[in-house]
Motif scaffolding. Structure first.
Motif, PDB file in Angstrom:
ATOM      1  N   MET A  73      39.595  38.777  43.502  1.00 30.56           N
ATOM      2  CA  MET A  73      39.447  37.629  42.599  1.00 30.56           C
ATOM      3  C   MET A  73      39.601  36.299  43.328  1.00 30.56           C
ATOM      4  SD  MET A  73      38.770  38.150  39.460  1.00 30.56           S
ATOM      5  CE  MET A  73      39.449  37.017  38.272  1.00 30.56           C
ATOM      6  N   VAL A  74      40.135  36.293  44.544  1.00 28.19           N
ATOM      7  CA  VAL A  74      40.616  35.034  45.109  1.00 28.19           C
ATOM      8  C   VAL A  74      39.531  34.279  45.878  1.00 28.19           C
ATOM      9  CG1 VAL A  74      42.298  34.004  46.638  1.00 28.19           C
ATOM     10  CG2 VAL A  74      42.956  35.907  45.193  1.00 28.19           C
ATOM     11  N   VAL A  88      34.435  47.759  40.283  1.00 27.28           N
ATOM     12  CA  VAL A  88      34.288  48.827  39.294  1.00 27.28           C
ATOM     13  C   VAL A  88      35.539  49.698  39.263  1.00 27.28           C
ATOM     14  CG1 VAL A  88      33.027  50.944  38.791  1.00 27.28           C
ATOM     15  CG2 VAL A  88      31.786  48.879  39.337  1.00 27.28           C
ATOM     16  N   LEU A 134      34.569  61.240  32.372  1.00 25.51           N
ATOM     17  CA  LEU A 134      33.678  60.119  32.675  1.00 25.51           C
ATOM     18  C   LEU A 134      33.629  59.136  31.523  1.00 25.51           C
ATOM     19  CD1 LEU A 134      30.714  61.917  34.443  1.00 25.51           C
ATOM     20  CD2 LEU A 134      32.231  60.253  35.435  1.00 25.51           C
ATOM     21  N   GLN A 144      47.591  37.582  37.782  1.00 24.85           N
ATOM     22  CA  GLN A 144      47.203  37.079  39.099  1.00 24.85           C
ATOM     23  C   GLN A 144      48.335  36.248  39.651  1.00 24.85           C
ATOM     24  OE1 GLN A 144      43.193  36.082  39.876  1.00 24.85           O
ATOM     25  NE2 GLN A 144      42.709  36.346  37.738  1.00 24.85           N
ATOM     26  N   TYR A 148      38.454  67.516  45.657  1.00 22.37           N
ATOM     27  CA  TYR A 148      38.466  68.981  45.634  1.00 22.37           C
ATOM     28  C   TYR A 148      39.193  69.526  46.860  1.00 22.37           C
ATOM     29  CZ  TYR A 148      35.359  69.511  41.711  1.00 22.37           C
ATOM     30  OH  TYR A 148      34.843  69.509  40.453  1.00 22.37           O
ATOM     31  N   TRP A 173      31.588  55.475  39.718  1.00 25.32           N
ATOM     32  CA  TRP A 173      32.129  55.995  38.464  1.00 25.32           C
ATOM     33  C   TRP A 173      32.774  57.366  38.715  1.00 25.32           C
ATOM     34  CZ3 TRP A 173      28.424  57.291  33.822  1.00 25.32           C
ATOM     35  CH2 TRP A 173      29.177  57.482  32.675  1.00 25.32           C
ATOM     36  N   LEU A 174      32.061  58.226  39.425  1.00 28.20           N
ATOM     37  CA  LEU A 174      32.614  59.545  39.727  1.00 28.20           C
ATOM     38  C   LEU A 174      33.850  59.403  40.596  1.00 28.20           C
ATOM     39  CD1 LEU A 174      29.326  61.460  40.323  1.00 28.20           C
ATOM     40  CD2 LEU A 174      31.067  62.078  38.682  1.00 28.20           C
ATOM     41  N   THR A 225      36.823  57.035  31.569  1.00 21.94           N
ATOM     42  CA  THR A 225      36.837  55.969  32.582  1.00 21.94           C
ATOM     43  C   THR A 225      35.857  54.864  32.209  1.00 21.94           C
ATOM     44  OG1 THR A 225      35.446  57.441  33.871  1.00 21.94           O
ATOM     45  CG2 THR A 225      37.695  57.166  34.605  1.00 21.94           C
ATOM     46  N   LEU A 279      42.182  49.412  35.205  1.00 24.58           N
ATOM     47  CA  LEU A 279      42.732  48.256  34.489  1.00 24.58           C
ATOM     48  C   LEU A 279      43.258  47.170  35.422  1.00 24.58           C
ATOM     49  CD1 LEU A 279      44.539  49.831  31.428  1.00 24.58           C
ATOM     50  CD2 LEU A 279      42.205  49.060  31.639  1.00 24.58           C
ATOM     51  N   ARG A 280      42.683  47.115  36.629  1.00 24.40           N
ATOM     52  CA  ARG A 280      43.000  46.013  37.527  1.00 24.40           C
ATOM     53  C   ARG A 280      41.803  45.061  37.520  1.00 24.40           C
ATOM     54  NH1 ARG A 280      42.638  47.408  42.470  1.00 24.40           N
ATOM     55  NH2 ARG A 280      41.769  49.487  42.206  1.00 24.40           N
ATOM     56  N   LEU A 281      41.851  44.054  38.365  1.00 24.00           N
ATOM     57  CA  LEU A 281      40.739  43.104  38.396  1.00 24.00           C
ATOM     58  C   LEU A 281      39.878  43.238  39.639  1.00 24.00           C
ATOM     59  CD1 LEU A 281      42.468  39.905  37.061  1.00 24.00           C
ATOM     60  CD2 LEU A 281      40.621  41.123  35.972  1.00 24.00           C
ATOM     61  N   HIS A 283      38.408  47.813  37.633  1.00 23.33           N
ATOM     62  CA  HIS A 283      38.374  47.710  36.173  1.00 23.33           C
ATOM     63  C   HIS A 283      38.617  49.060  35.526  1.00 23.33           C
ATOM     64  CE1 HIS A 283      37.497  43.572  35.260  1.00 23.33           C
ATOM     65  NE2 HIS A 283      36.841  43.525  36.396  1.00 23.33           N
ATOM     66  N   ILE A 284      38.202  50.145  36.201  1.00 25.05           N
ATOM     67  CA  ILE A 284      38.489  51.475  35.657  1.00 25.05           C
ATOM     68  C   ILE A 284      40.004  51.691  35.608  1.00 25.05           C
ATOM     69  CG2 ILE A 284      38.453  53.919  36.289  1.00 25.05           C
ATOM     70  CD1 ILE A 284      35.531  53.593  36.957  1.00 25.05           C
ATOM     71  N   PHE A 332      26.188  53.038  40.919  1.00 18.31           N
ATOM     72  CA  PHE A 332      27.274  52.966  39.938  1.00 18.31           C
ATOM     73  C   PHE A 332      27.835  54.356  39.660  1.00 18.31           C
ATOM     74  CE2 PHE A 332      28.628  53.130  35.468  1.00 18.31           C
ATOM     75  CZ  PHE A 332      29.707  52.285  35.561  1.00 18.31           C
ATOM     76  N   GLY A 389      35.944  57.002  40.506  1.00 15.98           N
ATOM     77  CA  GLY A 389      37.057  56.572  39.668  1.00 15.98           C
ATOM     78  C   GLY A 389      37.539  57.647  38.720  1.00 15.98           C
ATOM     79  N   THR A 390      36.781  58.719  38.567  1.00 18.18           N
ATOM     80  CA  THR A 390      37.139  59.725  37.559  1.00 18.18           C
ATOM     81  C   THR A 390      37.715  61.003  38.156  1.00 18.18           C
ATOM     82  OG1 THR A 390      35.279  58.909  36.272  1.00 18.18           O
ATOM     83  CG2 THR A 390      36.259  60.976  35.569  1.00 18.18           C
ATOM     84  N   LEU A 391      37.048  61.538  39.167  1.00 21.89           N
ATOM     85  CA  LEU A 391      37.397  62.889  39.603  1.00 21.89           C
ATOM     86  C   LEU A 391      38.401  62.890  40.741  1.00 21.89           C
ATOM     87  CD1 LEU A 391      33.849  64.444  39.570  1.00 21.89           C
ATOM     88  CD2 LEU A 391      35.633  64.707  37.887  1.00 21.89           C
ATOM     89  N   MET A 451      37.587  52.684  29.807  1.00 24.82           N
ATOM     90  CA  MET A 451      38.568  51.859  30.512  1.00 24.82           C
ATOM     91  C   MET A 451      37.874  50.711  31.256  1.00 24.82           C
ATOM     92  SD  MET A 451      41.600  52.791  30.032  1.00 24.82           S
ATOM     93  CE  MET A 451      41.590  53.612  28.468  1.00 24.82           C
ATOM     94  N   LEU A 452      36.667  50.994  31.755  1.00 27.10           N
ATOM     95  CA  LEU A 452      35.913  49.985  32.512  1.00 27.10           C
ATOM     96  C   LEU A 452      35.673  48.741  31.673  1.00 27.10           C
ATOM     97  CD1 LEU A 452      34.321  49.437  35.136  1.00 27.10           C
ATOM     98  CD2 LEU A 452      32.376  50.494  34.071  1.00 27.10           C
ATOM     99  N   SER A 502      41.816  44.177  31.447  1.00 25.53           N
ATOM    100  CA  SER A 502      42.727  44.614  32.509  1.00 25.53           C
ATOM    101  C   SER A 502      44.088  43.950  32.337  1.00 25.53           C
ATOM    102  CB  SER A 502      42.139  44.278  33.875  1.00 25.53           C
ATOM    103  OG  SER A 502      41.968  42.904  33.972  1.00 25.53           O
ATOM    104  N   VAL A 503      45.095  44.596  32.899  1.00 23.96           N
ATOM    105  CA  VAL A 503      46.469  44.146  32.658  1.00 23.96           C
ATOM    106  C   VAL A 503      47.029  43.337  33.826  1.00 23.96           C
ATOM    107  CG1 VAL A 503      47.043  46.024  31.114  1.00 23.96           C
ATOM    108  CG2 VAL A 503      47.330  46.340  33.558  1.00 23.96           C
ATOM    109  N   THR A 504      46.183  43.040  34.811  1.00 25.70           N
ATOM    110  CA  THR A 504      46.651  42.356  36.014  1.00 25.70           C
ATOM    111  C   THR A 504      47.149  40.944  35.696  1.00 25.70           C
ATOM    112  OG1 THR A 504      44.921  43.525  37.165  1.00 25.70           O
ATOM    113  CG2 THR A 504      45.982  41.756  38.348  1.00 25.70           C
TER     114      THR A 504
END
Lengths: 194, 333
Positions: B46-47, B35, A19, A34, B302, B294-295, A22, B41-43, B38-39, B290, B297-299, A25-26, A30-32
């Motif tokens: 946006m458009v 969220v 957690l 556009q 199962y 967040w969870l 992440t 590393l994207r955006l 961004h976790i 959130f 994006g992480t886990l 990272m949040l 970001s590497v995007t």
């Protein structure tokens, strides 16, 4: 060691580590890219849309119909129609099936007169296959289109000359290949200077 | 005349609640995409509009105008009713949830039981959708969801028993008021085990990652709503997000002190008293929302037997232990 493992398991240490990662990272950049609004710089040797170089003097393609590109093409997607008139070979049509092309650029390397170019234009997807079969006119048009967007007066790509082979074994035009002039005016001015 | 008055006021209140809720759900989808983006590393979107702010509205327009395909061999009545059941169940839970002092549509004495009971009815919609779709993937998804909901409902209910014991009431307003009597102002600290069980059970109850087995794209394509399209699909989506908000609100009320903040904080920083309670409530709810993202994006997801094992072998015993400890403390103090 075992006690440590048990503590890790009870307090979900690994999940909390994840957690935390992440969360970090949040808040990182970001590497995007556009895409339609900003573009990446295209690297040397990029192989995109096919084009026949338009000769600024004759206004026609430079191809002499030697059939080398057809022979070397691994996917056999180049078709040349030529006629012999007055002891001269005239290329009547030059067709590239871009939907079959694998973009190896062997044809560009093999061409003795530097008539064929894989430009840096990569946005030519279409709804029909037919529009991906370029005939001679379309190939010349591709060159014009590419050139109109090119900011400099000359176009040259060092990857056209086959690397790894001794330059003395290249064809003469290949050895003496100069950047392709884009506008006729420049070429004429250069001639005058000489 | 007086009854009419009350009815009109209630309808107005419901309409306002509904509008605000829908806006929240729409922007929860946007927030989730942002969220998670961004976790990774994207955006994210946006458009449409500045920073994609109008994206949820564009999505709604798209979903409404999309072709609504109903497969030939489905049970048409149940197929059409299923999303409505899910949505109604998810919406009705909000009738008893107080967002501020006396800001509640129905202040009933068994509020907590009502919320848990109604939240369970949403399972009907999912099972109906799975069964009526006449597709084995949808059916398996529905069955899984039913099994998962039933097992985690037990843990969810048991984790709240500690809170009920401490508040000595089922009324949600009462629970919040009771919490502000303590100097720490939250049941989170004495009920930390209960809160842990609640959070895990809440993830499973709302079919969110890492427990979204009914959807499991890799094995069941999309689970119970494979055959749904257009606006019908979006109703399920809506129900899922409403359930998320419902569970977050429940966690806020039962463990985080609802719209109050710890009295010790007010004593030290007196200006905090002038902040309206609804702000604190929303902040706490947003934190939980959130947490969901967040969870997610992480886990990783199962396995199904692991999910069942966690539910029955860990969460339920933990909740029972929590009840025992709480009862003993309650008895001797």
């Amino acid at each position: 060691m075992r006690v440590r493992d048990i503590i890790d398991k009870i307090f979900l240490i690994e999940i909390f580590k994840g957690l935390l990662l992440t969360l970090k990272m949040l808040f990182s950049k970001s590497v995007t890219i556009q895409y339609p609004f900003e573009r990446r710089k295209i690297h040397d040797g990029f192989r995109g849309k096919h084009a026949l170089v338009r000769d600024p003097f004759t206004g026609d393609g430079k191809c002499i119909g030697c059939m080398r590109c057809t022979t070397v093409c691994p996917s056999r997607c180049i078709y040349i129609k030529r006629e012999k008139t007055e002891n001269r070979m005239v290329v009547t049509d030059y067709v590239i099936d871009a939907s079959r092309c694998i973009f190896c650029a062997y044809c560009v390397e093999a061409c003795p007169v530097c008539a064929l170019v894989l430009t840096e234009d990569f946005e030519y997807s279409s709804y029909t296959r037919k529009s991906l079969i370029f005939d001679k006119e379309q190939l010349l048009k591709n060159w014009d289109e590419f050139v109109s967007k090119w900011p400099h007066d000359f176009y040259f790509n060092k990857f056209w000359q086959p690397p790894g082979i001794d330059p003395s074994r290249w064809p003469k035009t290949k050895r003496e290949q100069k950047p392709i002039p884009i506008k006729r005016v420049i070429e004429i001015e250069k001639e005058k200077d000489e | 005349m007086d009854t009419l008055h009350i009815i009109v006021i209630t309808i107005l209140k419901t309409a306002i609640y509904f509008g605000i809720l829908m806006l929240h759900v729409a922007y929860a989808t946007y927030a989730e995409r942002k969220v998670i983006g961004h976790i990774q590393l994207r955006l994210g979107p946006m458009v449409v509009g500045p920073h994609g702010l109008l994206q949820p509205i564009a999505d709604v327009v798209k979903l409404i105008f999309k072709e609504d395909v109903i497969p030939i061999k489905v049970d048409r009545t149940i197929f059409k009713v299923a999303p409505l059941i899910s949505l109604t169940a998810a919406l009705s839970t909000f009738a008893v949830i107080p967002v501020n002092k006396n800001w509640v549509i129905a202040d009933i004495n068994v509020g907590l039981l009502y919320v848990i009971g109604i939240a369970g009815i949403g399972t009907y919609g999912i099972i109906f959708a799975g069964w009526s779709s006449n597709s084995k993937y949808a059916f398996l998804g529905g069955l899984r969801s039913a099994a998962q909901m039933i097992s985690y409902e037990v843990a969810l209910g048991l984790s709240l028993v500690g809170v009920i014991l401490m508040a000595e009431s089922f009324n949600l307003t009462e629970i919040v008021n009771k919490q502000s009597e303590y100097w720490y102002g939250m049941f989170l600290f004495p009920q930390i085990i209960g809160y842990f069980v609640f959070v895990v059970a809440m993830l499973a109850e709302t079919n969110r990652l890492p427990f979204d087995l009914p959807e499991a794209e890799t094995e069941l394509v999309a689970g119970y709503f494979v055959e749904y399209s257009g606006i019908r699909f979006s109703l399920f989506y809506l129900a899922e997000y409403l359930a998320m908000f419902c569970m977050s609100a429940l966690a806020t009320i039962c463990f985080w002190g609802g719209w109050t903040i710890p009295p010790i904080l007010i004593k030290n920083l007196p200006f905090l008293e002038f902040v309206p309670g609804v702000v604190w409530f929303l902040l706490k709810v947003y934190f939980h929302i959130f947490l969901f993202f967040w969870l997610r994006g992480t886990l990783p997801r199962y396995r199904y037997d692991q999910l069942m094992a966690i539910g029955w072998k860990i969460l339920i015993p933990l909740a029972l232990v929590n009840i025992m400890i709480t009862s003993i403390f309650k008895y001797y103090s």
